[in-house]
Scaffold this active site. Structure first.
Site, PDB file in Angstrom:
ATOM      1  CG  HIS A 180     -17.058 -32.859  -5.225  1.00 49.22           C
ATOM      2  ND1 HIS A 180     -17.371 -33.902  -6.052  1.00 49.22           N
ATOM      3  CD2 HIS A 180     -15.810 -32.466  -5.583  1.00 49.22           C
ATOM      4  CE1 HIS A 180     -16.379 -34.134  -6.888  1.00 49.22           C
ATOM      5  NE2 HIS A 180     -15.407 -33.261  -6.623  1.00 49.22           N
TER       6      HIS A 180
ATOM      7  NE  ARG B 162     -14.504 -37.830 -10.534  1.00 51.65           N
ATOM      8  CZ  ARG B 162     -13.908 -36.699 -10.204  1.00 51.65           C
ATOM      9  NH1 ARG B 162     -13.725 -36.397  -8.915  1.00 51.65           N
ATOM     10  NH2 ARG B 162     -13.483 -35.862 -11.133  1.00 51.65           N
TER      11      ARG B 162
ATOM     12  CD  GLU C 140     -20.244 -35.837  -6.337  1.00 50.89           C
ATOM     13  OE1 GLU C 140     -19.799 -34.787  -6.824  1.00 50.89           O
ATOM     14  OE2 GLU C 140     -19.593 -36.551  -5.561  1.00 50.89           O
TER      15      GLU C 140
ATOM     16  CG  ASP D  81     -15.154 -33.723  -0.547  1.00 56.48           C
ATOM     17  OD1 ASP D  81     -15.878 -32.940   0.099  1.00 56.48           O
ATOM     18  OD2 ASP D  81     -14.566 -33.397  -1.603  1.00 56.48           O
TER      19      ASP D  81
END
Length: 341
Positions: A304, A243, A272, A267
């Protein structure tokens, strides 16, 4: 457990859906017979109004499921909030309990998918394969600037040893790394496999590579900050596939500028929801922080995608639809980890 089709066709409203979501959920819905309603926008206080006669709302990591949204869901007679992911920090569970809504998730879909992506980021940052690919396509066969290091014998710190952290530890163990791990509960199987459970401070001080696999909560928010970074080795590699808010991004940028952090692979990103899962190739990105991060040659950002494998998407669809079916039939779940409220 497979249930017969319900006599009426319950409606499931999906938010933040991409093309692949509809492909996989429609494929596996043949065994369940729900009416599926897909919205490609985020669920929030405004878009909740789009829901009509749905018993279930299905959400993803960046949907807003706060008390205001939950109250409106309850008013619309929604019975279940089904997360098609493992993390649930975006859902106000107390509000769900207050308004008597069930909340379920997919606690484990393909731990290997995320663990393998974390390793892919490590190998890419280390051996600079992304840069080598672009160089050779331009007929540049020089090796200057592509120097890496052997992973064999390096110390890798794994923070969080749930399903994904455990899978990642097995992978790096296979590379001949010394594996240190931290979690609130030690795992005897991992210890037998050669993983050493230590304190967080030891992870920070001794690891050449640190990979984050813990959930986001009050105790882990900004786990990586200027104080914890100061404990780390010089030239450390930091990987985050969990996260975004586990990292205090401004502190990490400062450490990158000073050379304390030599490699960063993320990632996930704290902001985001404004960027990921959308095509911004023709836009002017207003987020100066992500732009600064991407300006570093030793930073690798993916959007992600760690979960994004055929196996994972199949399992996500099957488990999500199965969770809904069990809750609508019996108001309980066979998999206790999947039921949050």
């Amino acid at each position: 457990m497979k249930y017969p089709l319900l006599p009426l066709k319950p409606k499931v409203a999906f938010f933040s859906t991409q093309v692949y979501d509809s492909v996989f959920f429609e494929k596996y819905n043949a065994d369940f017979g729900y009416e599926l309603d897909f919205f490609d926008i985020q669920l929030n206080e405004q878009t909740v109004k789009l829901i009509s006669n749905a018993e279930v709302v299905c959400v993803f990591v960046n949907d807003v499921v706060n008390e205001s949204v939950i109250r409106q869901l309850a008013e619309k007679k929604v019975q279940i909030i089904a997360l098609r992911c493992a993390g649930f920090n975006n859902v106000d569970l107390e509000a769900a309990k207050k308004y008597n809504l069930k909340v379920c998730r997919v606690p484990a879909y393909s731990p290997q998918a995320v663990a393998e992506h974390a390793m892919a980021m490590i190998l890419t940052l280390n051996r600079k394969t992304h840069k080598a690919y672009n160089r050779v396509r331009e007929q540049n066969f020089s090796l200057n600037g592509l120097l890496g290091f052997d992973l064999y014998g390096k110390t890798v710190g794994v923070i969080g040893t749930g399903n994904i952290g455990k899978a990642f530890a097995k992978i790096v163990n296979g590379f001949g790394c010394k594996v240190l791990a931290f979690d609130i509960v030690t795992d005897s199987e991992m210890e037998k496999a050669g993983v050493t459970f230590v304190s967080l401070e030891t992870i920070f001080k001794e690891s050449d590579i640190i990979s984050l696999h813990c959930p986001l909560n009050e105790k882990t928010k900004y786990l990586i900050n200027k104080d914890t970074i100061s404990m780390m080795k010089n030239n450390v590699m930091l990987i985050n596939t969990s996260r975004g808010a586990l990292i205090e991004t401004s502190d990490v940028i400062h450490a990158l500028k000073k050379g304390k952090i030599a490699y960063l692979g993320i990632d996930v990103y704290e902001q985001e929801e404004k960027l990921f899962f959308k095509d911004h190739s023709e836009d002017i990105i207003q987020d100066d922080v992500i732009q600064r991060l991407m300006s570093f040659p030793n930073v690798l950002v993916t959007a992600h995608q760690a979960f994004f494998t055929n196996e994972a998407l199949s399992q996500i669809a099957l488990v999500t639809l199965g969770n809904i079916q069990e809750l609508l039939h019996d108001n309980i779940l066979t998999n206790k980890q999947a039921l949050l409220i």
